[in-house]
Scaffold this motif. Structure first.
Motif, short mmCIF file in Angstrom:
data_model
loop_
_atom_site.label_atom_id
_atom_site.label_comp_id
_atom_site.label_asym_id
_atom_site.label_seq_id
_atom_site.Cartn_x
_atom_site.Cartn_y
_atom_site.Cartn_z
N ALA A 138 0.83 -1.21 0.00
CA ALA A 138 0.00 0.00 0.00
C ALA A 138 0.87 1.25 0.00
O ALA A 138 0.57 2.23 -0.71
CB ALA A 138 -0.94 -0.02 1.20
N ARG A 139 1.92 1.24 0.79
CA ARG A 139 2.79 2.42 0.84
C ARG A 139 3.52 2.61 -0.49
O ARG A 139 3.69 3.74 -0.95
CB ARG A 139 3.79 2.28 1.98
N ALA A 140 3.95 1.51 -1.08
CA ALA A 140 4.63 1.61 -2.37
C ALA A 140 3.68 2.15 -3.43
O ALA A 140 4.05 3.00 -4.25
CB ALA A 140 5.19 0.25 -2.78
N ALA B 59 9.47 2.41 0.55
CA ALA B 59 8.71 1.17 0.39
C ALA B 59 8.96 0.57 -0.99
O ALA B 59 9.13 -0.65 -1.13
CB ALA B 59 7.23 1.43 0.61
N ASN B 60 8.98 1.42 -2.00
CA ASN B 60 9.26 0.91 -3.35
C ASN B 60 10.64 0.29 -3.45
O ASN B 60 10.83 -0.75 -4.09
CB ASN B 60 9.11 2.04 -4.37
N ALA B 61 11.62 0.91 -2.81
CA ALA B 61 12.99 0.36 -2.84
C ALA B 61 13.04 -1.01 -2.19
O ALA B 61 13.80 -1.89 -2.64
CB ALA B 61 13.94 1.33 -2.15
N LEU B 62 12.25 -1.20 -1.13
CA LEU B 62 12.24 -2.49 -0.45
C LEU B 62 11.67 -3.61 -1.32
O LEU B 62 11.93 -4.80 -1.08
CB LEU B 62 11.42 -2.40 0.84
N LEU B 63 10.89 -3.26 -2.33
CA LEU B 63 10.30 -4.26 -3.21
C LEU B 63 11.18 -4.60 -4.41
O LEU B 63 10.86 -5.50 -5.18
CB LEU B 63 8.94 -3.77 -3.70
N ASP B 64 12.28 -3.89 -4.57
CA ASP B 64 13.14 -4.14 -5.73
C ASP B 64 13.69 -5.57 -5.75
O ASP B 64 13.68 -6.24 -6.78
CB ASP B 64 14.30 -3.14 -5.76
N ARG B 65 14.16 -6.03 -4.59
CA ARG B 65 14.78 -7.36 -4.55
C ARG B 65 13.75 -8.48 -4.79
O ARG B 65 14.00 -9.38 -5.60
CB ARG B 65 15.52 -7.58 -3.24
N PRO B 66 12.59 -8.47 -4.11
CA PRO B 66 11.59 -9.51 -4.42
C PRO B 66 11.16 -9.49 -5.88
O PRO B 66 10.99 -10.55 -6.50
CB PRO B 66 10.42 -9.16 -3.50
N ALA B 67 10.99 -8.30 -6.46
CA ALA B 67 10.59 -8.21 -7.87
C ALA B 67 11.68 -8.80 -8.78
O ALA B 67 11.38 -9.52 -9.73
CB ALA B 67 10.30 -6.76 -8.24
#
Length: 291
Positions: A193-195, A202-210
């Protein structure tokens, strides 16, 4: 054809629907219950539903490894392991399959992959389930465990784990929950939601899973050359936030002739496994009847 009882059994809930082949509305929901606590309760519930709805066939989606009609490994429902579900209801044909396989069968029968012969499905929830449609058949493999994509690995130094595959540990719902909690957020849903709202951290934290999803998905696409990749499961609702990053990482690892592959959400939502179970019980040519 007479009524078909379709069952979607999860680790915490069981849902049932009736399919009446040939009718405009293929699924009629009949109920939702907590997952049975033992095999006896499960058998009793199935028997009751068969009698109440005069079902001539039963289709079952279960959360684990199925060989033929026998449940070989169901980590969240250990009481089901070793049970041959063809013996549940006397004189009633039963089709059984892994829930991700059944989800893709549903999408191929009446959803995002309808009319296609080759597709990949990722069911991203607490873990990662997957299925492959190849040459017009759902692949099940020699022991029913084909396309266990959550176990794909892009780290040669990873020591492995008996309970969860590398990709699950990087990008499944549990992984996103862990990333969120490590960064003072309640859970993965909050992170997504934050991303979506534009939070840069928050978007940066999703870079690795993506990236983990994209590079491993490239191997599956290169191996099977599908017409489409379908995303389903609980995390699918937030997949729009990472879709572009997944696609970029995937295409970077693909040859030019495969880079046009499209990633789309499923069309049937949480009814896909029920639709697939009904299709398998009805004798769909997409379903491999032997394992």
């Amino acid at each position: 054809m007479s009524a078909i009882l379709a069952i979607d059994l999860g680790g915490t809930n069981l849902r049932a629907a009736i399919a009446r082949p040939g009718r405009a509305a293929p699924l009629e929901p009949v109920g939702r219950w907590a997952a049975p606590a033992c095999l006896e309760d499960f058998v009793a519930l199935i028997g009751t539903l068969v009698q109440q709805h005069h079902a001539a066939r039963v289709g079952l989606a279960v959360p684990g490894l199925v060989t033929g009609t026998r449940c070989a490994w169901i980590p969240n429902l250990p009481w089901l392991e070793g049970a041959d579900l063809a013996t549940l209801v006397p004189d009633t044909p039963v089709a059984v399959g892994n829930d991700a396989h059944m989800t893709l069968l549903g999408e191929a029968s009446a959803g995002a992959a309808r009319g296609m012969a080759d597709a990949i499905l990722l069911a991203i929830g607490t873990g990662i389930g997957s299925a492959v449609l190849a040459g017009g058949r759902i692949l099940r493999g020699a022991h029913g465990g084909a396309t266990s994509f959550g176990w794909a690995c892009a780290d040669p130094d990873d020591p492995g784990d008996d309970r969860a595959g590398w990709l699950e540990r990087q990008a499944a719902g549990r992984a996103l929950d862990g990333i969120a909690r490590d960064n003072d957020m309640a859970d993965g849903g909050t992170l997504i939601a934050r991303a979506r709202a534009g939070d840069a951290a928050a978007n940066a934290l999703l870079d690795r899973p993506a990236a983990a999803l994209g590079v491993t998905l490239a191997g599956a696409v290169a191996l099977t050359d599908p017409q489409i990749v379908i995303v389903a499961g609980g995390v699918a609702a937030g997949f729009d936030v990472i879709e572009r990053r997944v696609a970029v990482a995937m295409r970077r690892q693909l040859p030019p002739h495969l880079r046009g592959i499209e990633i789309r959400p499923g069309l049937l939502g949480d009814t896909a496994a029920l639709a697939g179970a009904a299709a398998a019980a009805a004798g769909s040519t997409l379903w491999e009847t032997t394992a």
